[in-house]
Design a protein around this motif. Structure first.
Motif, PDB file in Angstrom:
ATOM      1  N   ALA A 104      -1.027   7.597  -0.230  1.00 40.44           N
ATOM      2  CA  ALA A 104      -1.754   6.668  -1.104  1.00 40.44           C
ATOM      3  C   ALA A 104      -3.099   7.275  -1.466  1.00 40.44           C
ATOM      4  O   ALA A 104      -3.767   7.872  -0.625  1.00 40.44           O
ATOM      5  CB  ALA A 104      -1.937   5.322  -0.418  1.00 40.44           C
ATOM      6  N   ASN A 119       1.162   7.974   5.272  1.00 40.81           N
ATOM      7  CA  ASN A 119       1.977   7.043   6.067  1.00 40.81           C
ATOM      8  C   ASN A 119       1.141   5.878   6.599  1.00 40.81           C
ATOM      9  O   ASN A 119       1.189   5.512   7.773  1.00 40.81           O
ATOM     10  CB  ASN A 119       2.700   7.781   7.192  1.00 40.81           C
ATOM     11  CG  ASN A 119       3.657   8.814   6.631  1.00 40.81           C
ATOM     12  OD1 ASN A 119       4.279   8.583   5.589  1.00 40.81           O
ATOM     13  ND2 ASN A 119       3.755   9.966   7.275  1.00 40.81           N
ATOM     14  N   GLN A 120       0.320   5.323   5.705  1.00 41.35           N
ATOM     15  CA  GLN A 120      -0.480   4.118   5.963  1.00 41.35           C
ATOM     16  C   GLN A 120      -1.576   4.311   7.002  1.00 41.35           C
ATOM     17  O   GLN A 120      -2.006   3.347   7.645  1.00 41.35           O
ATOM     18  CB  GLN A 120       0.429   2.929   6.334  1.00 41.35           C
ATOM     19  CG  GLN A 120       1.499   2.680   5.262  1.00 41.35           C
ATOM     20  CD  GLN A 120       2.239   1.378   5.435  1.00 41.35           C
ATOM     21  OE1 GLN A 120       2.124   0.705   6.439  1.00 41.35           O
ATOM     22  NE2 GLN A 120       3.011   1.003   4.428  1.00 41.35           N
ATOM     23  N   GLU A 124       4.668   8.846   2.831  1.00 40.83           N
ATOM     24  CA  GLU A 124       4.091   7.889   1.879  1.00 40.83           C
ATOM     25  C   GLU A 124       2.610   8.230   1.748  1.00 40.83           C
ATOM     26  O   GLU A 124       1.870   8.142   2.729  1.00 40.83           O
ATOM     27  CB  GLU A 124       4.277   6.462   2.397  1.00 40.83           C
ATOM     28  CG  GLU A 124       3.658   5.400   1.492  1.00 40.83           C
ATOM     29  CD  GLU A 124       3.902   3.981   2.019  1.00 40.83           C
ATOM     30  OE1 GLU A 124       5.068   3.617   2.274  1.00 40.83           O
ATOM     31  OE2 GLU A 124       2.911   3.241   2.197  1.00 40.83           O
ATOM     32  N   TYR A 156      -3.365  -3.026  -0.035  1.00 38.97           N
ATOM     33  CA  TYR A 156      -2.258  -2.089   0.201  1.00 38.97           C
ATOM     34  C   TYR A 156      -1.297  -2.749   1.181  1.00 38.97           C
ATOM     35  O   TYR A 156      -1.478  -2.643   2.392  1.00 38.97           O
ATOM     36  CB  TYR A 156      -2.849  -0.799   0.769  1.00 38.97           C
ATOM     37  CG  TYR A 156      -1.906   0.354   1.048  1.00 38.97           C
ATOM     38  CD1 TYR A 156      -0.523   0.254   0.970  1.00 38.97           C
ATOM     39  CD2 TYR A 156      -2.433   1.584   1.406  1.00 38.97           C
ATOM     40  CE1 TYR A 156       0.301   1.329   1.241  1.00 38.97           C
ATOM     41  CE2 TYR A 156      -1.617   2.679   1.682  1.00 38.97           C
ATOM     42  CZ  TYR A 156      -0.250   2.543   1.600  1.00 38.97           C
ATOM     43  OH  TYR A 156       0.560   3.616   1.876  1.00 38.97           O
ATOM     44  N   GLY A 184       1.320  -3.686   3.806  1.00 40.14           N
ATOM     45  CA  GLY A 184       1.848  -2.821   4.864  1.00 40.14           C
ATOM     46  C   GLY A 184       0.710  -2.178   5.625  1.00 40.14           C
ATOM     47  O   GLY A 184       0.509  -2.456   6.802  1.00 40.14           O
ATOM     48  N   MET A 185      -0.085  -1.380   4.932  1.00 39.12           N
ATOM     49  CA  MET A 185      -1.213  -0.739   5.615  1.00 39.12           C
ATOM     50  C   MET A 185      -2.279  -1.768   5.971  1.00 39.12           C
ATOM     51  O   MET A 185      -2.881  -1.690   7.046  1.00 39.12           O
ATOM     52  CB  MET A 185      -1.833   0.354   4.738  1.00 39.12           C
ATOM     53  CG  MET A 185      -3.011   1.026   5.431  1.00 39.12           C
ATOM     54  SD  MET A 185      -3.597   2.491   4.575  1.00 39.12           S
ATOM     55  CE  MET A 185      -5.103   2.830   5.491  1.00 39.12           C
ATOM     56  N   LYS A 193      -1.364  -3.489   9.153  1.00 41.63           N
ATOM     57  CA  LYS A 193      -1.499  -2.542  10.271  1.00 41.63           C
ATOM     58  C   LYS A 193      -2.954  -2.354  10.679  1.00 41.63           C
ATOM     59  O   LYS A 193      -3.289  -2.349  11.869  1.00 41.63           O
ATOM     60  CB  LYS A 193      -0.932  -1.162   9.852  1.00 41.63           C
ATOM     61  CG  LYS A 193       0.494  -0.956  10.271  1.00 41.63           C
ATOM     62  CD  LYS A 193       1.064   0.354   9.740  1.00 41.63           C
ATOM     63  CE  LYS A 193       0.388   1.591  10.305  1.00 41.63           C
ATOM     64  NZ  LYS A 193       1.100   2.834   9.867  1.00 41.63           N
ATOM     65  N   LEU A 239       1.405   6.304  -3.890  1.00 44.22           N
ATOM     66  CA  LEU A 239       0.889   5.008  -4.327  1.00 44.22           C
ATOM     67  C   LEU A 239      -0.546   5.168  -4.814  1.00 44.22           C
ATOM     68  O   LEU A 239      -1.311   5.963  -4.263  1.00 44.22           O
ATOM     69  CB  LEU A 239       0.901   4.001  -3.166  1.00 44.22           C
ATOM     70  CG  LEU A 239       2.163   3.867  -2.329  1.00 44.22           C
ATOM     71  CD1 LEU A 239       1.960   2.845  -1.214  1.00 44.22           C
ATOM     72  CD2 LEU A 239       3.323   3.410  -3.200  1.00 44.22           C
TER      73      LEU A 239
END
Lengths: 146, 83
Positions: free
Chosen positions: B75, B58-59, B73, A50, A52-53, A56, B4
């Motif tokens: 996922a 958001n991740q 966002e 994934y 971006g994630m 992080k 996603l």
């Protein structure tokens, strides 16, 4: 501290050398690398992540390890894409004054990567491919650090 | 809202991302999956076994009852298998 999510291979020697060069305060370097294992006719593995994630999460895990074990430095490289049996998938390097923190820091990082980094592995034997199921034992292993 | 999909979920749905505007009463990840499941059989199949799904908002890994809002966002994916 450095993290990298990349498609290309890495050199363990070069990464260790880059971390310790010019430093006289390091007494211990622990490295762990994970390889694609060819069980049950597996010939290659494809890793999805994934974007971006992943970066992080790796940053956060590395920062946590630095603090928790008072490491002097650490590195995580995790590859994605299609990798053949025997190829390197992941590299963790920890630098410390003495061995205990270096060993523990590397083990901690690997346990966390197994359960907290958004990667998914798909194994292939050349004819068919199958997503790898998460192991309950990995979740358990990670919980021991809480 | 950007949504996603990864791994098995991506394959089951047949796309890796989409931008959707769910109705105002969709306020959690679970609610989003319920709403999508009513739209199309592909989603229904992909989201049937909720125990086998994980989410990030958001991740950040988030539980299925995590709140979501316009512009987030989201996922959806199976448990991770990295390392």
């Amino acid at each position: 501290m450095r993290i990298s999510v990349q498609e290309q291979d890495f050199s363990i020697d070069k990464e260790v050398e880059a971390l310790v060069r010019g430093r006289g305060d390091i007494g211990a370097v622990a490295t762990f690398s994970g390889l694609v294992r060819g069980d049950n006719g597996i010939t290659q593995m494809t890793l999805e992540h994934y974007p971006g994630m992943t970066e992080k999460q790796l940053e956060a895990i590395a920062k946590d390890a630095m603090k928790r074990f008072s490491l002097d430095d650490c590195l995580i490289i995790h590859r994605y894409g299609t990798l053949k049996v025997g190829e390197r998938i992941v590299l963790v390097i920890t630098l410390s004054k003495s061995r205990k923190a270096a060993f523990q820091g590397a083990e901690f990082l690997m346990d966390w990567l197994k359960t907290q980094a958004p990667f998914w592995k798909k194994e292939s034997n050349g004819n068919e491919s199958k997503w790898v199921d998460a192991k309950a034992e990995d979740k358990h292993t990670q919980e021991k650090w809480k | 809202m950007q949504i996603l999909y990864f791994s098995r979920v991506r394959e089951a749905i047949g796309k890796d991302e989409e931008t959707l505007t769910p109705p105002a009463d969709v306020t959690t990840v679970d609610g989003l999956l319920n709403w999508l499941s009513t739209k199309d059989e592909g989603y229904e199949q992909a989201f049937k076994n909720r125990d086998g799904l994980r989410a990030a908002v958001n991740q950040t890994f988030s539980p299925m009852d995590a709140p979501i809002k316009h512009g987030d966002e989201i996922a959806i994916f199976p448990p991770v298998t990295g390392g």
